[in-house]
Design an enzyme around this catalytic site. Structure first.
Site, PDB file in Angstrom:
ATOM      1  N   HIS A 114     -11.293  -2.062  -3.134  1.00 49.04           N
ATOM      2  CA  HIS A 114      -9.866  -1.723  -3.108  1.00 49.04           C
ATOM      3  C   HIS A 114      -9.097  -2.465  -2.030  1.00 49.04           C
ATOM      4  O   HIS A 114      -8.017  -2.033  -1.630  1.00 49.04           O
ATOM      5  CB  HIS A 114      -9.678  -0.214  -2.961  1.00 49.04           C
ATOM      6  CG  HIS A 114      -9.654   0.486  -4.289  1.00 49.04           C
ATOM      7  ND1 HIS A 114      -8.507   0.892  -4.906  1.00 49.04           N
ATOM      8  CD2 HIS A 114     -10.657   0.795  -5.127  1.00 49.04           C
ATOM      9  CE1 HIS A 114      -8.784   1.447  -6.066  1.00 49.04           C
ATOM     10  NE2 HIS A 114     -10.087   1.412  -6.223  1.00 49.04           N
ATOM     11  N   ASP A 122      -5.423   9.457   0.173  1.00 45.36           N
ATOM     12  CA  ASP A 122      -4.809   9.982  -1.053  1.00 45.36           C
ATOM     13  C   ASP A 122      -5.705   9.740  -2.266  1.00 45.36           C
ATOM     14  O   ASP A 122      -5.782  10.574  -3.165  1.00 45.36           O
ATOM     15  CB  ASP A 122      -3.448   9.323  -1.284  1.00 45.36           C
ATOM     16  CG  ASP A 122      -2.396   9.820  -0.313  1.00 45.36           C
ATOM     17  OD1 ASP A 122      -2.500  10.963   0.149  1.00 45.36           O
ATOM     18  OD2 ASP A 122      -1.468   9.049   0.005  1.00 45.36           O
ATOM     19  N   GLU A 134       3.487  14.792   3.401  1.00 50.78           N
ATOM     20  CA  GLU A 134       3.769  13.402   3.036  1.00 50.78           C
ATOM     21  C   GLU A 134       5.213  13.329   2.545  1.00 50.78           C
ATOM     22  O   GLU A 134       5.971  14.291   2.653  1.00 50.78           O
ATOM     23  CB  GLU A 134       2.789  12.887   1.962  1.00 50.78           C
ATOM     24  CG  GLU A 134       1.412  12.554   2.502  1.00 50.78           C
ATOM     25  CD  GLU A 134       0.586  11.691   1.565  1.00 50.78           C
ATOM     26  OE1 GLU A 134       1.157  11.151   0.590  1.00 50.78           O
ATOM     27  OE2 GLU A 134      -0.627  11.549   1.810  1.00 50.78           O
TER      28      GLU A 134
END
Length: 520
Positions: free
Chosen positions: A92, A155, A266
């Site tokens: 990623h 997340d 958030e």
């Protein structure tokens, strides 16, 4: 045993000679004794960013930390070797940080991923011992069987333990518990010299702190001891909408000042209808928010969560009602829903499934993540809006506060120096999570997006804003020196100590590969 080791070393020598030659002799997947080297594969030169594609000469699917150690020991003592090594987790990275051009990529998911859960007593914490190549979703699933879970998250949970610990690991719990690197008790690391070291804050502490947030420059994490706590049964998930940046940030800072009550904070910008729809995929509640985008208006959303523990008789609904009275959101645009703890933490998976169904997951992602001092957040948002097109922006812009006192300055992560100098406890993370659909964004379009993000990052680094990149990407060592600032000398000293030949993580572009005059 000695004969097997001898054969293995001979095969590694032959492999490295082949890799060092102008002619590549690896033409098909081959087994080199216990070390399972494969010909370069498509995935080893591919990452989530789909911007950089550096192909290695070989891929190692190590079956144990000892095999990683064997490879690095040989490379660090071989005078002819020009080879670099990158550890690849879930792939990623955005700008090829886990790639190794003409080198060797170690696929970390091949390591045994057994997870061991230990419930603590009154005087000792609960923790999990987990492979560096295991995914956070795997740790969550296993720890919940014992009624436990890690305190700090990212997340997206389909990332490796070692991968996020090599950066920081942040999410909406960071204001309360610090990043993931602040919630680790011990590590097993293979250094760039091939040494296998167990380290902690009290044992080989310099390596421990160097590796945490160290961008893979000092060692490869093969095992981590992650702090656990009791897991809640339910989560009260809240979203509140705003039409003013200052009010939005003031309310966020009010919430992070309540760590005894609030468990997650958030927020994100709502730029257009598509961004509003995309951000609502995972929120299982009807949201009757119909903003007016026609006049170039930008909106904001605060996202918060309250944990509910059955055995502690917590009343999350009452807590939410009390909090709502202190916030200044747009009237009647405050939405709540109750979900399981697992579903809340795994919420981004829903968005991934949606994007995959639309063919928008495996596309270029020119992302930009910045740490922005509280004093510069208004100027940064203005800078960002001046360099993106809100009307057709595809993706999400996260904006939420962190507290600097939850970060350990001994680790290798760099927060804005402006915040430290001014004694500001609040730093914002701004994540420009943009997608570039090839059907609508050509190669020239992608280059333009990358240029704009580079311009934003460079302009935001100016002392007037004083921002720093998170998951950083810089074009030269000079830029890296500016990034680390007064911590650059410490970073170089750690490199010289733990990876003196700069074998590890060449994709970061921080240190050029050096060579040894020692022959084997």
């Amino acid at each position: 045993m000695e004969f097997d080791m001898f054969c293995t070393r001979i095969n590694v020598v032959l492999l490295l000679l082949a890799l060092s030659s102008p002619c590549k002799f690896i033409q098909s997947p081959m087994d080199f004794g216990p070390l399972n080297f494969l010909q370069t594969t498509n995935t080893s030169s591919l990452d989530f960013g789909r911007i950089v594609f550096n192909s290695p000469s070989a891929v190692l699917r190590a079956q144990s930390p000892e095999e990683i150690s064997m490879l690095l020991r040989f490379l660090s003592s071989s005078s002819f070797s020009k080879i670099t090594v990158a550890a690849r987790g879930a792939g990623h990275s955005i700008h090829g940080q886990a790639q190794a051009l003409d080198g060797i990529v170690i696929e970390m998911d091949s390591l045994p991923s057994a997870i061991s859960i230990h419930r603590g007593a009154e005087s000792s914490p609960s923790y999990a011992d987990v492979s560096g190549g295991a995914l956070w979703i795997q740790l969550l699933e296993e720890s919940l069987k014992f009624g436990l879970a890690p305190r700090s998250w990212t997340d997206y949970l389909y990332l490796t333990i070692g991968g996020t610990l090599s950066n920081a690991g942040i999410s909406g719990q960071t204001f309360k518990y610090g990043p993931q690197i602040s919630n680790v008790l011990q590590l097993d690391v293979v250094t760039g010299k091939g040494e296998q070291v167990t380290c902690s804050p009290t044992e080989s502490s310099e390596l421990f702190y160097a590796v945490l947030g160290g961008l893979g420059q000092f060692g490869i994490i093969t095992r981590a001891r992650v702090l656990l706590q009791d897991a809640p049964e339910k989560v009260k998930w809240v979203r509140a909408f705003y039409d003013d940046l200052e009010t939005f940030t003031q309310d966020q800072e009010l919430l992070v000042a309540m760590p005894d009550v609030v468990d997650y904070v958030e927020g994100f910008m709502v730029l257009n209808e598509e961004s509003l729809h995309s951000s609502s995929i995972a929120f299982p509640s009807h949201v009757e928010f119909k903003p007016d985008f026609q006049h170039g208006n930008v909106y904001y959303c605060i996202e918060l969560a309250i944990h509910e523990y059955q055995d502690k008789n917590t009343d999350a609904e009452q807590v939410v009602n009390e909090i709502s009275k202190e916030l200044s959101y747009i009237p009647f645009h405050f939405y709540t829903v109750e979900v399981s703890y697992f579903d809340f933490l795994n919420r981004v998976r829903m968005e991934e499934i949606n994007l995959r169904s639309r063919g928008l997951w495996e596309v270029p992602h020119p992302w930009l993540n910045m740490f922005v001092p509280k004093s510069g957040i208004k100027e940064f948002i203005e800078l960002l809006l001046g360099n993106i097109s809100p009307s057709d922006f595809e993706g999400l812009v996260l904006v939420y506060p962190l507290l600097t006192d939850k970060w350990d300055a001994n680790t290798s992560v760099v927060l804005p120096e402006a915040s430290e100098a001014a004694g500001q406890e609040v730093v914002y993370i701004v994540g420009v999570l943009q997608s570039a659909d090839p059907a609508t964004c050509s190669a020239e379009c992608l280059r333009s997006l990358l240029y704009r993000h580079h311009h934003v990052a460079q302009a935001a680094a100016d002392p007037q804003i004083g921002a720093k990149q998170y998951l950083p990407h810089h074009p030269s060592q000079g830029h890296w020196r500016d990034h680390f600032g007064r911590r650059w000398d410490r970073f170089m000293d750690r490199k010289a100590r733990f990876d003196p030949l700069s074998i590890l993580s060449p994709g970061q572009g921080i240190f050029p590969r050096t060579y040894t005059s020692i022959s084997t």
